[in-house]
Enzyme design. Structure first.
Site, mmCIF file in Angstrom:
data_model
loop_
_atom_site.group_PDB
_atom_site.id
_atom_site.type_symbol
_atom_site.label_atom_id
_atom_site.label_comp_id
_atom_site.label_asym_id
_atom_site.label_seq_id
_atom_site.Cartn_x
_atom_site.Cartn_y
_atom_site.Cartn_z
ATOM 1 N N LYS A 128 0.804 -1.230 0.000
ATOM 2 C CA LYS A 128 0.000 0.000 0.000
ATOM 3 C C LYS A 128 0.831 1.270 0.000
ATOM 4 O O LYS A 128 0.390 2.314 -0.473
ATOM 5 C CB LYS A 128 -0.926 -0.006 1.229
ATOM 6 C CG LYS A 128 -1.987 -1.063 1.146
ATOM 7 C CD LYS A 128 -2.260 -1.741 2.472
ATOM 8 C CE LYS A 128 -1.337 -2.904 2.701
ATOM 9 N NZ LYS A 128 -1.689 -3.747 3.837
ATOM 10 N N GLU A 152 -4.141 -4.133 -7.522
ATOM 11 C CA GLU A 152 -5.485 -4.491 -7.053
ATOM 12 C C GLU A 152 -5.474 -4.993 -5.606
ATOM 13 O O GLU A 152 -6.387 -4.723 -4.826
ATOM 14 C CB GLU A 152 -6.073 -5.562 -7.981
ATOM 15 C CG GLU A 152 -7.475 -6.006 -7.637
ATOM 16 C CD GLU A 152 -8.504 -4.894 -7.718
ATOM 17 O OE1 GLU A 152 -8.616 -4.268 -8.771
ATOM 18 O OE2 GLU A 152 -9.206 -4.660 -6.701
ATOM 19 N N VAL A 155 -5.989 -2.936 -1.802
ATOM 20 C CA VAL A 155 -7.231 -2.679 -1.052
ATOM 21 C C VAL A 155 -8.087 -3.946 -1.110
ATOM 22 O O VAL A 155 -8.386 -4.459 -2.182
ATOM 23 C CB VAL A 155 -8.015 -1.483 -1.651
ATOM 24 C CG1 VAL A 155 -9.318 -1.263 -0.888
ATOM 25 C CG2 VAL A 155 -7.168 -0.217 -1.618
ATOM 26 N N GLY A 209 -1.688 -14.967 8.916
ATOM 27 C CA GLY A 209 -1.105 -14.243 7.775
ATOM 28 C C GLY A 209 -1.862 -12.983 7.406
ATOM 29 O O GLY A 209 -1.676 -12.442 6.320
ATOM 30 N N LYS A 227 -5.398 2.809 2.705
ATOM 31 C CA LYS A 227 -6.393 2.300 1.746
ATOM 32 C C LYS A 227 -7.415 3.378 1.396
ATOM 33 O O LYS A 227 -7.871 3.467 0.247
ATOM 34 C CB LYS A 227 -7.063 1.052 2.314
ATOM 35 C CG LYS A 227 -6.087 -0.129 2.404
ATOM 36 C CD LYS A 227 -6.632 -1.257 3.266
ATOM 37 C CE LYS A 227 -5.685 -2.458 3.270
ATOM 38 N NZ LYS A 227 -6.010 -3.453 4.284
ATOM 39 N N GLY A 325 -5.142 -12.352 3.778
ATOM 40 C CA GLY A 325 -4.876 -13.790 3.639
ATOM 41 C C GLY A 325 -3.837 -14.006 2.556
ATOM 42 O O GLY A 325 -3.763 -13.254 1.595
HETATM 43 N N1 LIG Z 1 -1.004 -10.644 4.075
HETATM 44 C C1 LIG Z 1 -2.098 -10.047 3.607
HETATM 45 O O1 LIG Z 1 -3.226 -10.490 3.862
HETATM 46 C C2 LIG Z 1 -1.977 -8.844 2.772
HETATM 47 C C3 LIG Z 1 -0.793 -8.195 2.598
HETATM 48 N N2 LIG Z 1 -0.707 -7.077 1.840
HETATM 49 C C4 LIG Z 1 0.586 -6.427 1.676
HETATM 50 O O2 LIG Z 1 1.415 -7.287 0.904
HETATM 51 C C5 LIG Z 1 2.777 -7.151 1.316
HETATM 52 C C6 LIG Z 1 3.337 -8.513 1.694
HETATM 53 O O3 LIG Z 1 2.552 -9.055 2.729
HETATM 54 P P1 LIG Z 1 2.991 -10.414 3.448
HETATM 55 O O4 LIG Z 1 3.587 -11.331 2.466
HETATM 56 O O5 LIG Z 1 1.843 -10.822 4.258
HETATM 57 O O6 LIG Z 1 4.130 -9.858 4.388
HETATM 58 P P2 LIG Z 1 5.318 -10.683 5.071
HETATM 59 O O7 LIG Z 1 5.768 -9.877 6.227
HETATM 60 O O8 LIG Z 1 4.909 -12.110 5.279
HETATM 61 O O9 LIG Z 1 6.435 -10.693 3.943
HETATM 62 C C7 LIG Z 1 7.177 -9.565 3.589
HETATM 63 C C8 LIG Z 1 8.541 -10.063 3.155
HETATM 64 O O10 LIG Z 1 9.266 -8.951 2.659
HETATM 65 C C9 LIG Z 1 10.619 -9.133 3.039
HETATM 66 N N3 LIG Z 1 11.280 -7.836 3.038
HETATM 67 C C10 LIG Z 1 11.132 -6.828 3.936
HETATM 68 N N4 LIG Z 1 11.947 -5.792 3.576
HETATM 69 C C11 LIG Z 1 12.614 -6.165 2.457
HETATM 70 C C12 LIG Z 1 13.597 -5.558 1.657
HETATM 71 N N5 LIG Z 1 14.089 -4.352 1.928
HETATM 72 N N6 LIG Z 1 14.073 -6.243 0.587
HETATM 73 C C13 LIG Z 1 13.617 -7.493 0.291
HETATM 74 N N7 LIG Z 1 12.690 -8.137 1.054
HETATM 75 C C14 LIG Z 1 12.187 -7.473 2.104
HETATM 76 C C15 LIG Z 1 10.563 -9.749 4.431
HETATM 77 O O11 LIG Z 1 11.764 -10.448 4.724
HETATM 78 C C16 LIG Z 1 9.344 -10.678 4.308
HETATM 79 O O12 LIG Z 1 9.721 -11.999 3.973
HETATM 80 C C17 LIG Z 1 2.769 -6.143 2.459
HETATM 81 O O13 LIG Z 1 3.092 -4.885 1.942
HETATM 82 C C18 LIG Z 1 1.328 -6.168 2.958
HETATM 83 O O14 LIG Z 1 0.924 -4.938 3.511
HETATM 84 C C19 LIG Z 1 -1.788 -6.559 1.170
HETATM 85 C C20 LIG Z 1 -2.996 -7.177 1.272
HETATM 86 C C21 LIG Z 1 -3.215 -8.322 2.140
HETATM 87 N N1 LIG Z 2 -2.869 -6.315 7.365
HETATM 88 C C1 LIG Z 2 -3.829 -6.066 6.343
HETATM 89 C C2 LIG Z 2 -3.508 -6.903 5.139
HETATM 90 C C3 LIG Z 2 -4.171 -6.409 3.941
HETATM 91 O O1 LIG Z 2 -4.018 -5.272 3.520
HETATM 92 C C4 LIG Z 2 -5.214 -6.421 6.858
HETATM 93 O O2 LIG Z 2 -5.301 -7.064 7.906
HETATM 94 O O3 LIG Z 2 -6.196 -6.038 6.209
#
Ligand SMILES: NC(=O)C1=CN([C@@H]2O[C@H](COP(=O)(O)OP(=O)(O)OC[C@H]3O[C@@H](n4cnc5c(N)ncnc54)[C@H](O)[C@@H]3O)[C@@H](O)[C@H]2O)C=CC1
Ligand SMILES: N[C@@H](CC=O)C(=O)O
Length: 346
Positions: A128, A152, A155, A209, A227, A325
């Site tokens: 985001k 997409e 949000v 997650g 968002k 998720g």
């Molecule tokens: N998990 C969810 O339900 C949702 C997540 N998002 C967004 O998607 C993105 C990823 O989410 P997740 O996979 O759940 O997060 P996560 O925390 O599981 O994974 C993020 C990864 O990025 C890596 N990372 C952090 N800084 C870095 C850098 N400088 N260079 C390379 N790698 C780096 C970390 O080591 C970690 O493995 C986040 O921005 C989150 O806000 C958006 C919608 C839903």
């Molecule tokens: N941490 C966020 C992940 C999606 O953007 C949430 O819980 O909605």
């Protein structure tokens, strides 16, 4: 048959979920979507990095242990995260950026997006920060380089909201919206209603997650604020900055507040909203609201999210679905690639 070469930047829950989808469904996509995907590089601050121009085995990537420097265990892998090399020199057509959301300055993800777009590489992201804080600049950069910048999943995870409102509601004249836009906080409020303590519910949301790397962003409303800025700027042509949006969260809602609300036929919900005023200005906020149980958003529970668009021609149009998720959000990356294939595919 088109084969997209993809590099994954960040290999946490979402991009690992994407690799899982590739492992399970590439053959099906060839038939149903008209393309396949080859993962040519992965980089992650914690796990290290790897490039393989002939393609990596997605199943092997999914099975990689979550250990510091784990990519060094694979042939050609490295314990260090060579982000710039993977983004610019892995031969990728598309970068899937899913590193952590930085709500303050959007970095380093914004730099990763810039590197890709400047190199003529499409970007799909669920992050985001870059969009809420640098969206106009990145979209202009993508246009100049004739590549796509798609987001997409930023949000409501995989639930189609941004493209739906921009494309299918074009002409309906969206005047505002209100919604439950954070899966973690809605999950926490729901579990507290079941009697779970606030902190235990947050830990569960992390294990599932849903939560941000720092869950303060979820429970204090900062994630919803990003968002709201994204939706308001996309759909209402607002030019909101994060500082324009008044923001509070759910951390001060006690178990007693929740029980009392239930007894009165009401529910606490974290609501993000924006409205266009008569003078054309847009006002937006994030706050916990006590909703009567007859309100359409009151029954949205768990990590499900919902947003209700106020339109001139249709009245309220409400979309509900997963708000967080790993696989759900990985699907958003796929939907962005489908959009790229539709617009740019051969
Ligand atoms: N998990 C969810 O339900 C949702 C997540 N998002 C967004 O998607 C993105 C990823 O989410 P997740 O996979 O759940 O997060 P996560 O925390 O599981 O994974 C993020 C990864 O990025 C890596 N990372 C952090 N800084 C870095 C850098 N400088 N260079 C390379 N790698 C780096 C970390 O080591 C970690 O493995 C986040 O921005 C989150 O806000 C958006 C919608 C839903
Ligand atoms: N941490 C966020 C992940 C999606 O953007 C949430 O819980 O909605």
């Amino acid at each position: 048959m088109t084969e997209y070469k993809i590099a994954l930047v960040g290999f946490g829950g979402v991009n690992r979920g994407f690799a899982q989808l590739v492992a399970d469904r590439n053959a099906e996509w060839k038939e149903t979507l008209g393309f396949t995907i080859k993962i040519v590089g992965v980089t992650d601050l914690f796990l290290g990095s790897i490039v393989a121009k002939d393609g990596l085995d997605a199943k092997q990537l999914v099975a990689l242990p979550v250990e510091k420097g784990a990519f060094a265990q694979l042939p050609g892998g490295n314990a260090e995260a060579f982000n710039e090399t993977v983004i610019k020199h892995s031969g990728a057509d598309i970068i899937a950026e899913a590193t952590f959301t930085n709500p303050v300055d959007g970095e380093p993800a914004t730099t990763f997006c810039r590197w890709a777009l400047e190199s003529g590489i499409h970007v799909v992201t669920t992050n985001k920060g870059p969009i809420a804080l640098h969206g106009a600049e990145l979209k202009a950069l993508a246009r100049r380089n004739q590549v796509a910048f798609e987001y997409e999943g930023a949000v409501m995870s995989g639930t189609p909201v941004i493209r739906l409102a921009k494309q299918a509601l074009a002409g309906a004249n969206v005047q505002g919206f209100e919604g439950i836009l954070n899966g973690t906080s809605n999950y926490v409020l729901t579990r507290m209603k079941d009697g779970l303590a606030f902190n235990d519910a947050v830990v569960q949301a992390q294990q599932l997650g849903y939560a941000e790397a720092d869950p303060t962003a979820d429970v204090e409303g900062f994630d919803v604020r990003l968002k709201v800025v994204i939706l308001a700027n996309e759909l209402l042509n607002a030019r909101l900055n994060v500082s324009d949006v008044a923001c509070s969260g759910i951390s001060n809602i006690s178990a007693q507040d929740i029980a009392q609300a239930s007894a009165n036929g009401a529910s606490w919900k974290l609501i993000g909203s924006a409205d266009r005023a008569a003078d054309g200005s847009v006002r937006a906020s994030v706050e916990a609201r006590l909703l009567s149980n007859s309100h359409p958003l009151a029954g949205i529970s768990g990590a499900t999210n919902a947003v209700s668009f106020k339109t001139e021609l249709l009245g309220a149009v409400t979309v509900s679905g997963p708000g967080a998720g790993r696989i759900e959000t990985a699907f958003a990356l796929l939907s962005d690639i489908v959009a790229i294939h539709t617009a740019h595919g051969k």
